[in-house]
Design a protein around this motif. Structure first.
Motif: not given
Length: 103
Positions: A52, A54, A75, A77-78, A81
């Motif tokens: 994805h 960001t 945006r 996700q974890s 990341e």
């Protein structure tokens, strides 16, 4: 620094222009979405190996002859990341600072 060809390389790509795509030496890529010199920059960012994109916003504020930069990265996700992006952003800003101070 983003639109000046003499300052290229700090993000691993050439001078920016809205709508232009970029890829750095690490395989990260994205698109320059908005460039308002002296105000702010928005890019989409896709980390190599991550599915994805960001969104990155950088806002510039000048005060007493110095420029402050606030970077917001959305945006993500974890936690892993986020930690990797925090380090990469810090490294990129350190390179930019060095390039600007030596100009």
């Amino acid at each position: 620094a983003f639109t000046d060809p003499a300052k290229n390389g700090w993000l691993g790509c050439n001078a920016a222009s809205e709508g232009a795509e970029y890829t750095d030496d690490g395989g990260n890529k994205g698109t320059w979405l908005r460039l308002r010199p002296g105000k702010d920059v928005r890019i989409s960012w896709r980390t190599a190996g991550v599915e994805h994109s960001t969104m990155v916003d950088a806002v510039f504020v000048e005060k007493d002859g110095k420029t402050g930069i606030t970077v917001n990265h959305a945006r993500i996700q974890s936690r892993d990341e986020a930690d990797g992006l925090r380090k990469a952003c810090g490294d990129a800003l350190a390179i930019l600072k060095t390039k600007l101070e030596s100009a």
